[in-house]
Design a protein around this motif. Sequence first.
Motif, PDB file in Angstrom:
ATOM      1  N   SER A 567      18.350  -5.554   4.869  1.00  0.00           N
ATOM      2  CA  SER A 567      17.733  -4.651   5.563  1.00  0.00           C
ATOM      3  C   SER A 567      16.652  -4.037   4.775  1.00  0.00           C
ATOM      4  N   ILE A 568      15.526  -4.380   5.128  1.00  0.00           N
ATOM      5  CA  ILE A 568      14.264  -3.875   4.400  1.00  0.00           C
ATOM      6  C   ILE A 568      13.244  -3.087   5.320  1.00  0.00           C
ATOM      7  N   ALA A 569      12.225  -2.310   4.744  1.00  0.00           N
ATOM      8  CA  ALA A 569      11.043  -1.842   5.667  1.00  0.00           C
ATOM      9  C   ALA A 569      10.017  -2.471   5.075  1.00  0.00           C
ATOM     10  N   THR A 570       9.085  -3.107   6.340  1.00  0.00           N
ATOM     11  CA  THR A 570       7.914  -3.927   6.063  1.00  0.00           C
ATOM     12  C   THR A 570       6.644  -3.020   6.440  1.00  0.00           C
ATOM     13  N   PHE A 571       5.657  -3.480   5.814  1.00  0.00           N
ATOM     14  CA  PHE A 571       4.405  -2.426   6.015  1.00  0.00           C
ATOM     15  C   PHE A 571       3.302  -3.483   5.875  1.00  0.00           C
ATOM     16  N   ILE A 572       2.350  -3.322   7.103  1.00  0.00           N
ATOM     17  CA  ILE A 572       1.365  -4.152   6.854  1.00  0.00           C
ATOM     18  C   ILE A 572       0.146  -2.947   7.459  1.00  0.00           C
ATOM     19  N   SER A 573      -1.117  -2.970   6.636  1.00  0.00           N
ATOM     20  CA  SER A 573      -2.293  -2.243   6.921  1.00  0.00           C
ATOM     21  C   SER A 573      -3.532  -2.928   7.061  1.00  0.00           C
ATOM     22  N   ASP A 574      -4.546  -2.428   7.673  1.00  0.00           N
ATOM     23  CA  ASP A 574      -5.913  -2.921   7.686  1.00  0.00           C
ATOM     24  C   ASP A 574      -6.826  -1.831   7.627  1.00  0.00           C
ATOM     25  N   VAL A 575      -8.181  -1.997   7.556  1.00  0.00           N
ATOM     26  CA  VAL A 575      -9.190  -1.137   7.645  1.00  0.00           C
ATOM     27  C   VAL A 575     -10.261  -1.763   8.845  1.00  0.00           C
ATOM     28  N   ASP A 576     -10.082  -0.924   9.786  1.00  0.00           N
ATOM     29  CA  ASP A 576     -11.201  -1.319  10.816  1.00  0.00           C
ATOM     30  C   ASP A 576     -12.671  -1.170  10.499  1.00  0.00           C
ATOM     31  N   GLY A 577     -13.264  -2.559  10.750  1.00  0.00           N
ATOM     32  CA  GLY A 577     -14.558  -2.657  10.590  1.00  0.00           C
ATOM     33  C   GLY A 577     -14.965  -3.260   9.243  1.00  0.00           C
ATOM     34  N   PHE A 578     -13.939  -3.557   8.438  1.00  0.00           N
ATOM     35  CA  PHE A 578     -14.182  -3.771   6.975  1.00  0.00           C
ATOM     36  C   PHE A 578     -14.412  -5.192   6.597  1.00  0.00           C
ATOM     37  N   THR A 579     -13.709  -6.228   7.629  1.00  0.00           N
ATOM     38  CA  THR A 579     -13.973  -7.577   7.397  1.00  0.00           C
ATOM     39  C   THR A 579     -15.432  -8.134   7.831  1.00  0.00           C
ATOM     40  N   ALA A 604       0.210   3.308  -4.510  1.00  0.00           N
ATOM     41  CA  ALA A 604       1.084   3.959  -3.529  1.00  0.00           C
ATOM     42  C   ALA A 604       2.230   3.208  -3.210  1.00  0.00           C
ATOM     43  N   VAL A 605       2.122   2.006  -2.942  1.00  0.00           N
ATOM     44  CA  VAL A 605       3.395   1.122  -2.839  1.00  0.00           C
ATOM     45  C   VAL A 605       4.199   1.073  -4.122  1.00  0.00           C
ATOM     46  N   LEU A 606       3.861   0.941  -5.267  1.00  0.00           N
ATOM     47  CA  LEU A 606       4.530   0.741  -6.647  1.00  0.00           C
ATOM     48  C   LEU A 606       5.283   2.231  -6.935  1.00  0.00           C
ATOM     49  N   GLU A 607       4.397   3.154  -6.675  1.00  0.00           N
ATOM     50  CA  GLU A 607       5.044   4.464  -6.803  1.00  0.00           C
ATOM     51  C   GLU A 607       6.058   4.922  -6.203  1.00  0.00           C
ATOM     52  N   THR A 608       6.344   4.069  -4.802  1.00  0.00           N
ATOM     53  CA  THR A 608       7.430   4.458  -4.146  1.00  0.00           C
ATOM     54  C   THR A 608       8.485   3.429  -4.147  1.00  0.00           C
ATOM     55  N   GLN A 609       8.459   2.436  -5.207  1.00  0.00           N
ATOM     56  CA  GLN A 609       9.513   1.400  -5.585  1.00  0.00           C
ATOM     57  C   GLN A 609       9.344   0.328  -4.572  1.00  0.00           C
ATOM     58  N   GLY A 610       8.261   0.179  -4.272  1.00  0.00           N
ATOM     59  CA  GLY A 610       8.045  -1.096  -3.153  1.00  0.00           C
ATOM     60  C   GLY A 610       7.480  -2.122  -3.919  1.00  0.00           C
ATOM     61  N   ASN A 611       7.167  -3.274  -3.274  1.00  0.00           N
ATOM     62  CA  ASN A 611       6.699  -4.638  -3.607  1.00  0.00           C
ATOM     63  C   ASN A 611       5.439  -5.006  -2.652  1.00  0.00           C
ATOM     64  N   VAL A 612       4.431  -5.280  -3.321  1.00  0.00           N
ATOM     65  CA  VAL A 612       3.173  -5.913  -2.555  1.00  0.00           C
ATOM     66  C   VAL A 612       3.486  -7.211  -2.450  1.00  0.00           C
ATOM     67  N   ASP A 613       3.703  -7.673  -1.074  1.00  0.00           N
ATOM     68  CA  ASP A 613       3.905  -9.175  -0.873  1.00  0.00           C
ATOM     69  C   ASP A 613       2.605 -10.099  -1.004  1.00  0.00           C
ATOM     70  N   ALA A 641       2.932   5.136   3.248  1.00  0.00           N
ATOM     71  CA  ALA A 641       2.063   5.298   4.142  1.00  0.00           C
ATOM     72  C   ALA A 641       1.305   6.532   4.330  1.00  0.00           C
ATOM     73  N   LEU A 642       1.970   7.605   3.938  1.00  0.00           N
ATOM     74  CA  LEU A 642       1.226   8.939   3.937  1.00  0.00           C
ATOM     75  C   LEU A 642       0.279   8.693   2.733  1.00  0.00           C
ATOM     76  N   GLN A 643       0.935   8.668   1.659  1.00  0.00           N
ATOM     77  CA  GLN A 643      -0.171   8.465   0.403  1.00  0.00           C
ATOM     78  C   GLN A 643      -1.339   7.732   0.674  1.00  0.00           C
ATOM     79  N   MET A 644      -1.099   6.668   1.181  1.00  0.00           N
ATOM     80  CA  MET A 644      -2.335   5.665   1.470  1.00  0.00           C
ATOM     81  C   MET A 644      -3.137   6.359   2.328  1.00  0.00           C
ATOM     82  N   SER A 645      -2.931   6.978   3.419  1.00  0.00           N
ATOM     83  CA  SER A 645      -3.564   7.350   4.429  1.00  0.00           C
ATOM     84  C   SER A 645      -4.504   8.644   3.811  1.00  0.00           C
ATOM     85  N   ALA A 646      -3.639   9.686   2.959  1.00  0.00           N
ATOM     86  CA  ALA A 646      -4.282  10.710   2.195  1.00  0.00           C
ATOM     87  C   ALA A 646      -5.457  10.026   1.112  1.00  0.00           C
ATOM     88  N   GLN A 647      -5.134   8.983   0.479  1.00  0.00           N
ATOM     89  CA  GLN A 647      -6.061   8.364  -0.433  1.00  0.00           C
ATOM     90  C   GLN A 647      -7.273   7.793   0.253  1.00  0.00           C
TER      91      GLN A 647
END
Length: 822
Positions: A567-579, A604-613, A641-647
Amino acid sequence: MAKFGVAFAWALAFSAVFGGAVFFRVQRSSAEDTLTWHAEVRQGLERLELYTYDWRARALGDASERKDDVVLLALDDETLANAREGVDAALSVRPWPRELYGGLMQQALAEGAREVILDLPLYDSSPRQCGNVSSDDEALRKKLDAQPGRLMLTFRALEKPSRPADRELKPFMLKVADVAGEAEAREPVRRVLAARSTPHVIPKGQGVAVWAAAFSEAKARELALALKVDGPLVIRPENADDARYEVGQQWLVERLAEIEIDAAEPWKLPGLEGVEAPVPAALTTSAMLGASNLATDLDGRVRAVPLLWVTGGEGTKRVVPSAVLRAAMRFLGVSKVKLEGRTLTVGSVKVPVDEHGFMNLRWDTAEVGRGARGTLKRSIPLWRLAVNLQDAGGVRHHDNELTDRVAIITDASGAAVDTPVGGVQSGAVLAQAVNNLISGRAVERAVPLLDFYATVAMAFAGAFVAVSLSSLFRRAGWLSMALVLAVVLGVYALLARQLFVTQLRWVAMVAPMAAFTLTYLAALGYATTLEKSLREFMGRALGRALPAEIARRLESNVSLMRPERRSIATFISDVDGFTALAHELEPETYVQVLTDYLGRMTRAVLETQGNVDKYLGDGVMAFWGAPVHLDQPAVNACEAALQMSAQFEKRKPSWEKRCHRAMAFRAGIDFGEALVGEMGTEHRATYSVMGEPVASAARLESLARKWDVRVLVTDAVVEHVGEKFVFREIDTVRLPRRDKPVKLYELVGRPGELDSPRLERLQKYAVALGAYQARRFKEARHLFLGMNEDQTIRRYLARAARYEEKPPPESWDGLYDGPAEA
């Protein structure tokens, strides 16, 4: 060699004890009055085995769905309370008139039921008596005659003869009728029994004559009037041969209930030595008859039902069915069954039974439901059927949804019987059995020989494991030995459980596991003693030539990189207009901005004990909860996610200035079970994640753009996180490969960081959304109009306006079904 020899000797000993116990296991159909020592052992093992059956039965119930082929019409507390308060005085006193039960059975047929079973004890005449004949019972019989072959009465089969009543002297015989055979004699015999006389069926040429015993010639003439005997009366004294042809209620029940069966060894079935049946005045050839017996095991619990009984002498054996089998035959449209070995064939359905005709029940749930329904999908208070019956002009107050279903009328106000899933009313147990039989899904117990082989195999496995463990790990401690034992027993238990759940196969657990445990411990004890002696000898002979540290260095750790489900939490993000900027900016500028952005997101991922896939262009895919276990991976994901949004907001002005384009951060988070592990080929392999949470997170990221929010999460994330973050409910959608609609929420922030105006706006939004979901669309539209508009508010204003004009159906589950939204 010494270790193997002693270990296998123990294996042979325990194989003989426990293998013999399962091979000669205790049968349901037999009981031993005086128990020998081996019978006590077998009964003790069988009791423990039944407990493991209950554990597996509940696991099977967890994986099952309640079926709706059989509906219980329950005379429950709700029905009795309504009857006492109703206007019909006949219903306020128990027992209810039997004529009423007949009317209720007809009403159930009128509402579409395929057949109706009256599972009530009608062993005594109705209290509404008229002389020697029960007018209420006769009224019930007329109701049954009005629907031939669709209504059923139940009786109780006795495997021990009941005490006969004191016999009244009746020295005269009245001839009732001459008929062609026993089939035609059933109705005259029924009338004689209903008149409280003793019938005799005496052979006469190619047919038979039915006679009735009387106390005197005058009583015989009165009996003739009551029986409406045609033609001249024939009255004679009783002779010595007449006693041979005397019949009773059991004779009548056997011939009314018997079925045609193709069986090679019918004598193995339980013998029918007596019956407790409905009074003769209620019996009829138009109604089906079946036994309502339940099978109780050694501990008093019901886990099976008997399906067949045999009666009669050599050459005249008759087979009488249970109510369960008779109902299934009517449901499947067959008049003959086939019993071949341990398989009963009813039409196109095959169901496993034991050698004595007992069917092990498959419970459709792990725990009983509320009220009388037990493990069924539905139980309907009988009061609802009574109201429909009393309605004038064909008006039906209650839609009981009985079409093409088997309906069982039963008294649910009494004590429940004990079953593996809890207390269940006897009528509900019969209904569960009918469900099993018509679907062909019953539990099949392994034959004794197979359980014997399993026990022998486990005993020798215990010997092998003990010897191998003592040889490979010469300094293994008792903790590791106990761990190996627990693992092996756990694996066997899980295999037996899985076989039960997936294949409906009941294999022995207690005897094989006991044989393994005792063989393992006995062999390991001997091997440990032998190894200790050997180590002492080597220590004396070699001294420090073989230090103990070498053994510890050989121990290896379990790799966390092995594939598994977590049982894990998955996260995917993107930036509108950057591509699109890849074709517009200088490559150096584009890469600098991208590197800065990805670096901040990754931290932000590493500081919260996550893994960048992986990085998906300007997108980031990450997960929490593997390979290192986290107590609350969804909490870590939301924090990241909140840390990413703030950054992102902090660096957004600088990035937009360099890129000459507006940017927006979008992300999706889901929580659930996924496959994690090292994946790839020999050329390239990475620790990655696959599963529905990944696809859902990607879908949420695109929906976040549609709703103009930063971070969207599923209801699974909200449930897992609790009150650690503030969320705003956005929408209800249907995601691919999900059976049920999913609620989406916007991740707003941390509770302590939101100011009062923001919290007030969220509360107003929740009130407006609640009005919308409660179908108060006009109120919702006015509430949304009073808020500061954003994309979410605008969408709900449009939706509320549309539904205000054209409301959704009553079964609306919140999913928007209007025109596509931009």
